[in-house]
Design an enzyme around this catalytic site. Structure first.
Site, short mmCIF file in Angstrom:
data_model
loop_
_atom_site.label_atom_id
_atom_site.label_comp_id
_atom_site.label_asym_id
_atom_site.label_seq_id
_atom_site.Cartn_x
_atom_site.Cartn_y
_atom_site.Cartn_z
N CYS A 126 0.80 -1.22 0.00
CA CYS A 126 0.00 0.00 0.00
C CYS A 126 0.84 1.27 0.00
O CYS A 126 0.28 2.37 0.02
CB CYS A 126 -0.96 -0.02 1.18
SG CYS A 126 -2.08 -1.43 1.12
N HIS A 145 -1.86 8.11 6.62
CA HIS A 145 -2.15 6.85 5.93
C HIS A 145 -3.49 6.29 6.40
O HIS A 145 -4.30 5.83 5.59
CB HIS A 145 -1.03 5.85 6.20
CG HIS A 145 -1.21 4.53 5.54
ND1 HIS A 145 -1.16 4.37 4.17
CD2 HIS A 145 -1.46 3.29 6.05
CE1 HIS A 145 -1.36 3.10 3.86
NE2 HIS A 145 -1.55 2.42 4.99
N GLU A 164 -0.17 4.99 14.12
CA GLU A 164 0.17 6.21 13.40
C GLU A 164 -0.17 7.44 14.23
O GLU A 164 0.61 8.39 14.29
CB GLU A 164 -0.56 6.26 12.06
CG GLU A 164 -0.19 7.48 11.23
CD GLU A 164 -0.83 7.51 9.85
OE1 GLU A 164 -0.38 8.33 9.02
OE2 GLU A 164 -1.76 6.72 9.61
N LYS A 216 -8.86 8.32 3.14
CA LYS A 216 -9.54 7.03 2.98
C LYS A 216 -10.94 7.03 3.58
O LYS A 216 -11.73 6.13 3.32
CB LYS A 216 -8.69 5.91 3.56
CG LYS A 216 -7.38 5.70 2.81
CD LYS A 216 -6.53 4.60 3.44
CE LYS A 216 -5.20 4.43 2.72
NZ LYS A 216 -4.26 5.56 2.99
N HIS A 233 -9.74 2.43 0.57
CA HIS A 233 -8.30 2.16 0.46
C HIS A 233 -7.99 1.67 -0.94
O HIS A 233 -8.35 0.55 -1.32
CB HIS A 233 -7.90 1.12 1.50
CG HIS A 233 -6.43 0.98 1.69
ND1 HIS A 233 -5.49 1.60 0.88
CD2 HIS A 233 -5.70 0.28 2.61
CE1 HIS A 233 -4.28 1.29 1.28
NE2 HIS A 233 -4.36 0.50 2.33
N PHE A 244 2.01 -3.42 3.82
CA PHE A 244 2.34 -4.76 4.29
C PHE A 244 3.80 -5.06 3.94
O PHE A 244 4.29 -4.67 2.87
CB PHE A 244 1.45 -5.80 3.62
CG PHE A 244 0.06 -5.88 4.17
CD1 PHE A 244 -0.37 -5.08 5.21
CD2 PHE A 244 -0.85 -6.80 3.66
CE1 PHE A 244 -1.65 -5.16 5.72
CE2 PHE A 244 -2.14 -6.90 4.16
CZ PHE A 244 -2.55 -6.08 5.18
#
Length: 410
Positions: free
Chosen positions: A163, A302, A313, A331, A336, A395
């Protein structure tokens, strides 16, 4: 501070709209997620997604005989790229193609095509497998086909950091420019992976929201967040060295002043709870841009709406930037977009800095986020922004942070 790189063009197609302006306008309205029931996912535990608008005009980039050999993934990337080039005011036919680079991030590629061709092989035999399968399905083909369409003969490649792929593409493109390996870089990310297998795989690992009401399902930084909504999209930026952009009289929308990349090396999918890896990426981006933490007025988070990811985060941002810059999480509207997210959100950060307006985080109630953040909610907030960060994490422990400054003194 070292020489900076200018952003001179933007192209986006997202669930919020066909084009950068349509996307921006929808983002600034906030409201609900662009998620709707998805017939392709009927019968699954999660049966909604954020698709591109049904009337997206892909034919403005490619049509006729050329269209048949391009996968939907590549067509989306090429459309965003052509929009970005037009926005930059470039006529690449008059440029030296050997000095034009293309870098496009994509995490998955055209998995739907692989699955369809596997069924053909099983059901109808090898003679019915399309000879164009490889040329359409590989994750590097958006970069390759954009280079072909533009006559770009400089470096071209695909980046794949899950991502963070789209953000990684911008980092690579910036380095190519700074190293003198190209004069123009067309860079960004794309993903069209809304597929029953992908959705099921994400849901099996507990990453997706499974709320009954799709429009409320993506809730970054909300106390009751429970996963993301899968989405598709493409974002492409045109980058040039600042001196070159000035020499041709280009509009400089913003500066990509610094980048930070690190790896958590902690877990295959979960972020480090202490945020050490993401903090290191922030500090690298600040150092490269010649900034201090106190210079940052805004953070594009993010924030995927997962319980663990958002918490890690938020804690990192509050610790590293204790002066509480504004925070937004796209998002909430877009869902996403996986490998495209980092590029789309970088483009949105460019617009935020350029226009002095922070889009709100959708589905986050004003004053109700459980974190020590100035999370913009409800309505868009005017703000003078001296410098902003755009965070992207993937990831595999990939962390990418971009430092973006105004194109002119704010």
């Amino acid at each position: 501070m070292t020489e900076t790189v200018a952003v001179t063009g933007l192209g986006m197609i997202t669930p919020a709209g066909d084009g950068a302006e349509a996307t921006w306008e929808r983002m600034c309205r906030g409201g609900a997620t662009a998620a709707t029931p998805d017939p392709a996912l009927a019968g699954l535990a999660v049966d909604f997604s954020c698709r591109l608008p049904a009337d997206t005009a892909f034919d403005r980039a490619v049509s006729g005989r050329a269209a048949w050999r391009l996968s939907p993934v590549t067509r989306a990337a090429l459309t965003a790229a052509q929009d970005a080039i037009a926005d930059a005011g470039l006529d690449l036919a008059g440029c030296d193609g050997a000095r034009v680079a293309v870098v496009i991030g994509c995490a998955i590629g055209d998995l739907t095509l692989w699955i369809d061709q596997a069924h053909r092989l099983a059901d109808k035999g090898p003679g019915l497998v399309s000879p164009t399968t490889m040329a359409r399905a590989l994750s590097n083909m958006p970069a390759g086909e954009i280079a072909l369409a533009l006559g770009a003969r400089g470096p071209s490649l695909g980046t794949s950091t899950a991502c963070a792929s789209g953000a990684s593409a911008l980092v690579v493109a910036r380095r190519l420019l700074m190293d003198g390996l190209c004069d123009i870089a067309v860079a960004g990310g794309v993903e069209r992976a809304v597929n029953p297998l992908i959705v099921t795989a994400f849901n099996q690992m507990g990453a997706l929201s499974c709320d009954v009401e799709p429009s409320r399902s993506s809730r970054p930084f909300a106390a009751d967040r429970n996963g993301f909504v899968i989405a598709e999209g493409a974002g492409v930026l045109v980058l040039e060295r600042s001196a070159d952009a000035a020499a041709r009289g280009a509009r400089v929308r913003a500066l990509l002043a610094g980048c930070g990349e690190t790896t958590d090396a902690y877990h295959s999918t979960a972020p480090r709870p202490d945020g050490a890896g993401t903090e290191a990426a922030v500090r690298l981006a600040l150092r490269e841009a010649g900034l201090t933490p106190g210079d940052i007025d805004h953070v594009n988070a993010h924030a995927t709406s997962t319980p663990v990811g958002d918490a890690a985060e938020a804690a990192m941002v509050a610790r590293v930037l204790p002066h509480a810059p504004t925070v937004t999480a796209p998002k909430g509207v877009l869902g996403h977009t996986l490998g495209a997210a980092g590029a789309i959100e970088a483009a949105l950060t460019v617009l935020t800095v350029e226009r002095g307006l922070v889009p709100p985080t959708a589905n986050a109630d004003p004053g109700a986020t459980p974190f020590d953040l100035d999370c913009v909610t409800g309505t868009a907030r005017p703000q003078r922004i001296r410098a902003a960060l755009s965070n992207s994490f993937g990831f595999g422990g990939h962390n990418v942070v971009l430092a973006i400054l105004p194109g002119a003194a704010p």
